[in-house]
Write an enzyme that holds these catalytic residues in place. Structure first.
Site, PDB file in Angstrom:
ATOM      1  N   CYS A  11      -4.351   2.256  -3.454  1.00 40.40           N
ATOM      2  CA  CYS A  11      -3.586   2.776  -2.876  1.00 40.40           C
ATOM      3  C   CYS A  11      -2.130   1.889  -3.643  1.00 40.40           C
ATOM      4  O   CYS A  11      -1.615   1.897  -2.548  1.00 40.40           O
ATOM      5  CB  CYS A  11      -3.388   3.206  -1.862  1.00 40.40           C
ATOM      6  N   GLN A  69      -4.408  -5.746   7.058  1.00 42.81           N
ATOM      7  CA  GLN A  69      -5.466  -6.820   5.659  1.00 42.81           C
ATOM      8  C   GLN A  69      -5.922  -7.762   6.482  1.00 42.81           C
ATOM      9  O   GLN A  69      -6.734  -8.666   5.817  1.00 42.81           O
ATOM     10  CB  GLN A  69      -5.838  -6.106   4.430  1.00 42.81           C
ATOM     11  N   ASP A  89       2.686  -5.194   8.154  1.00 41.06           N
ATOM     12  CA  ASP A  89       1.667  -4.108   7.613  1.00 41.06           C
ATOM     13  C   ASP A  89      -0.085  -4.709   7.857  1.00 41.06           C
ATOM     14  O   ASP A  89       0.104  -5.957   6.792  1.00 41.06           O
ATOM     15  CB  ASP A  89       1.548  -3.510   6.400  1.00 41.06           C
ATOM     16  N   HIS A 140       0.991  -1.100  -0.053  1.00 39.64           N
ATOM     17  CA  HIS A 140       0.339   0.011   0.188  1.00 39.64           C
ATOM     18  C   HIS A 140       1.123   1.244  -0.201  1.00 39.64           C
ATOM     19  O   HIS A 140       1.985   0.983   0.903  1.00 39.64           O
ATOM     20  CB  HIS A 140      -0.971  -0.533   1.405  1.00 39.64           C
ATOM     21  N   LYS A 199     -10.741  -0.980  10.600  1.00 40.90           N
ATOM     22  CA  LYS A 199     -10.609  -2.214   9.780  1.00 40.90           C
ATOM     23  C   LYS A 199     -11.083  -3.396  10.193  1.00 40.90           C
ATOM     24  O   LYS A 199     -10.929  -4.517  10.380  1.00 40.90           O
ATOM     25  CB  LYS A 199      -9.483  -2.184   8.837  1.00 40.90           C
TER      26      LYS A 199
HETATM   27  N1  PMP Z   1      -1.725  -0.432   4.624  1.00 40.99           N
HETATM   28  C1  PMP Z   1      -2.658  -1.770   4.311  1.00 40.99           C
HETATM   29  C2  PMP Z   1      -2.310  -3.207   3.286  1.00 40.99           C
HETATM   30  C3  PMP Z   1      -4.009  -0.998   4.080  1.00 40.99           C
HETATM   31  O1  PMP Z   1      -4.988  -1.645   3.382  1.00 40.99           O
HETATM   32  C4  PMP Z   1      -4.563   0.492   4.637  1.00 40.99           C
HETATM   33  C5  PMP Z   1      -6.212   0.863   4.268  1.00 40.99           C
HETATM   34  N2  PMP Z   1      -6.410   1.216   2.659  1.00 40.99           N
HETATM   35  C6  PMP Z   1      -3.546   1.273   5.010  1.00 40.99           C
HETATM   36  C7  PMP Z   1      -2.376   0.519   5.276  1.00 40.99           C
HETATM   37  C8  PMP Z   1      -3.821   1.939   5.713  1.00 40.99           C
HETATM   38  O2  PMP Z   1      -4.428   2.391   6.938  1.00 40.99           O
HETATM   39  P1  PMP Z   1      -5.395   3.513   6.898  1.00 40.99           P
HETATM   40  O3  PMP Z   1      -5.942   4.274   6.178  1.00 40.99           O
HETATM   41  O4  PMP Z   1      -5.864   3.195   8.079  1.00 40.99           O
HETATM   42  O5  PMP Z   1      -4.209   4.327   7.932  1.00 40.99           O
END
Ligand code: PMP
Length: 408
Positions: free
Chosen positions: A365, A204, A201, A124, A227
Site C-alpha cells: 500500500c 506501525q 499515523d 501508506h 496491529k
Molecule cells: N498506515 C500505515 C502506516 C499502515 O501500516 C497501515 C496498515 N498496513 C495503515 C495505515 C492502515 O491501517 P488499517 O488497515 O488497519 O486501517
C-alpha cells in the site's frame, strides 16, 4: 527482563503453535496484523458469552456492564498514550477510518481552496487517498516531502516546505514498508513554530515503542487495534480536546446527538459526537485488554528487545550478496524490506511459505514509494514482541534456500 522467559510469552499466542507446510510457523507478517494473546481472545469471548448487550442506552444489568467495559477500555487507552482526557480517545474502525474521518472533518472546518496538506513520500495509501477524495473537491493541494536514498525523511526539504499555505502536516511515525522511524518530535516542533497542527499515523509505531502524546505535543494521532495485539475492526483517533470541539462530526445517527428535531439536531459531548451508531463493542473491550497485556510486559522492554531483533534481522539480510535492502534508516523499527536481484518478490514469498515462513510481498500500500525506489514491490519481514532470534536465523536460511532454488 520478562524476555528471560520468551517461551512463556509465546505460549500465550495459540496461533503461533502450528505447522505450516510441514515446518513450524514462523510469523513475520506482523506489520500487516499481529497475533492475539489468550487474554484478548478470552475477553472477546467473555463479552459474547456473559454480557453481550448494547452500550450507553440500557438501564439493565448487561448494558451497564458492557458500557463499563467499553468506557473502561477508553480510559486504558488514554493512559497508554498519556492523553490528558479519556474523551480525547475516539473509537473508530482503525487507522484508515481515522484518517478518512480527519480528511472529512478537518477539511470541512479548516481547509479552503489553495491550502496545503503536507505528507511524506513514504505514506501508506491510507494517508494519501483520503486527502485526494476530500481535499481535491475544494482545491486543497497535497504536497509531498521527499526522502533520501536511505529511506529517511529529508528534513531540510521539510523545513523549506513549511509555509503559511500549509494547514496540516500528516505523516507516518514509522514506515510500514521501510521501517524508518521518523523524527516526529522534531517534525511537530518545527510545524508548531508556524502554528501548523500535526497528524501522526501511528499504525506501525504503537506496538513497538512507548508513545506519550502530551510529551510529543501531537495534535492528532491514529492507530489500529489489530496491529497492537487487539481485535480487528477497532481503532483510535486521538485528538486534543480543542480540535475535537472545533471539528464537525463526520457521521450522524444514534449516540452522537443531544437533541433531534426534524428541523435540526444538536450534538453530544465528546467523545460521543464522533461515535455515531453501535460501535465494535467486543473489539473495543479486547483492545483494552491488549493494552493491559502490553503494559504488563512494558513498552520499553518490548522496544529494547525488538531493537535487538531488528539489528539481527538487518545485519543478516545485508550479508546476502544478491539482496538489496530497501530503506536503511539509522532509526529503524519493526519491518525490513528487500528485493533479490533478478527474482520476483512473489516467488521468494511463495518459496518461504513452502517452508512455513510468513512474510508479505508486494507494494505494501505504498505505490508512490515503490516508484521512487524504481521497483514494483518488496519482500517484507516484520517483527513482533514474540519473535525470536532463532526464528530470524531460520528465516535467513529459508531465504537462502529460496534463492538457491530460484537460481537452479
Ligand atoms: N498506515 C500505515 C502506516 C499502515 O501500516 C497501515 C496498515 N498496513 C495503515 C495505515 C492502515 O491501517 P488499517 O488497515 O488497519 O486501517
Amino acid at each position: 527482563s520478562i524476555y528471560k522467559d520468551l517461551s512463556k510469552i509465546r505460549s500465550e499466542f495459540p496461533v503461533l503453535h502450528q505447522k505450516v507446510n510441514g515446518g513450524p510457523l514462523i510469523y513475520l507478517d506482523n506489520a500487516a496484523t499481529t497475533q492475539k494473546p489468550l487474554s484478548v481472545i478470552h475477553a472477546v469471548d467473555e463479552y459474547y458469552q456473559c454480557y453481550n448487550s448494547n452500550i450507553h442506552r440500557g438501564v439493565h444489568h448487561l448494558s451497564q456492564k458492557a458500557t463499563l467495559a467499553y468506557e473502561g477500555s477508553r480510559v486504558k487507552i488514554a493512559r497508554f498514550i498519556n492523553a490528558r482526557y479519556s474523551h480525547e480517545i475516539i473509537f473508530n474502525k482503525g487507522t484508515t477510518d481515522g484518517i478518512n474521518m480527519m480528511a472529512y472533518c478537518f477539511n470541512k472546518k479548516f481547509l479552503k481552496k489553495g491550502d496545503v496538506v503536507l505528507i511524506s513520500a513514504m505514506e501508506h495509501h491510507a494517508n494519501i487517498v483520503p486527502w485526494q477524495i476530500f481535499g481535491q473537491e475544494n482545491g486543497v493541494e497535497l504536497r509531498v516531502v521527499p526522502i533520501d536514498a536511505s529511506g529517511e525523511l529529508n528534513m531540510d526539504a521539510f523545513r523549506s516546505m513549511l509555509n503559511e499555505k500549509v494547514k496540516l502536516v500528516s505523516v507516518t511515525y514509522v514506515s510500514n514498508t521501510l521501517g524508518t522511524v521518523n523524527p516526529v518530535k522534531e517534525i511537530i516542533k518545527m510545524a508548531h513554530r508556524q502554528n501548523i497542527p500535526v497528524l501522526l499515523d501511528a499504525a506501525q509505531a504503537i506496538a513497538h515503542m512507548a508513545i506519550d502524546v502530551q510529551e510529543l505535543d501531537v495534535d492528532f494521532m491514529v492507530f489500529s487495534g489489530h496491529k497492537m495485539y487487539g481485535p480487528t475492526g477497532i481503532g483510535v483517533l486521538y485528538a486534543k480536546e480543542t480540535w475535537l470541539e472545533a471539528m464537525p462530526p463526520h457521521q450522524g445517527g444514534g449516540d452522537m446527538i443531544k437533541e433531534v428535531t426534524f428541523e435540526r439536531s444538536t450534538y453530544n459531548r465528546l467523545p460521543y459526537k464522533f461515535e455515531a451508531g453501535t460501535p465494535a463493542i467486543s473489539s473495543a473491550i479486547g483492545l483494552g485488554v491488549a493494552v493491559d497485556y502490553l503494559e504488563a510486559i512494558g513498552m520499553p522492554e518490548i522496544a529494547a528487545y525488538e531493537h535487538e531483533l531488528t539489528a539481527h534481522l538487518i545485519g543478516s539480510l545485508t550479508e546476502i550478496e544478491e539482496l538489496r535492502l530497501i530503506g536503511n534508516a539509522k532509526n529503524h523499527a519493526g519491518a525490513a524490506s528487500f528485493v533479490i536481484s533478478g527474482h520476483h518478490n512473489s516467488d521468494i514469498g511463495e518459496l518461504l511459505n513452502q517452508q512455513g515462513i510468513a512474510v508479505r510481498t508486494g507494494h505494501h500500500c505504498t505505490q508512490p514509494l515503490m516508484k521512487i525506489f524504481n521497483i514494483k514491490g518488496t519482500v517484507r519481514a516484520s517483527l513482533a514482541l514474540y519473535n525470536t532470534h532463532t526464528e530470524i536465523e531460520d528465516f535467513i536460511s529459508g531465504l537462502k534456500n529460496a534463492i538457491s532454488i530460484l537460481k537452479s
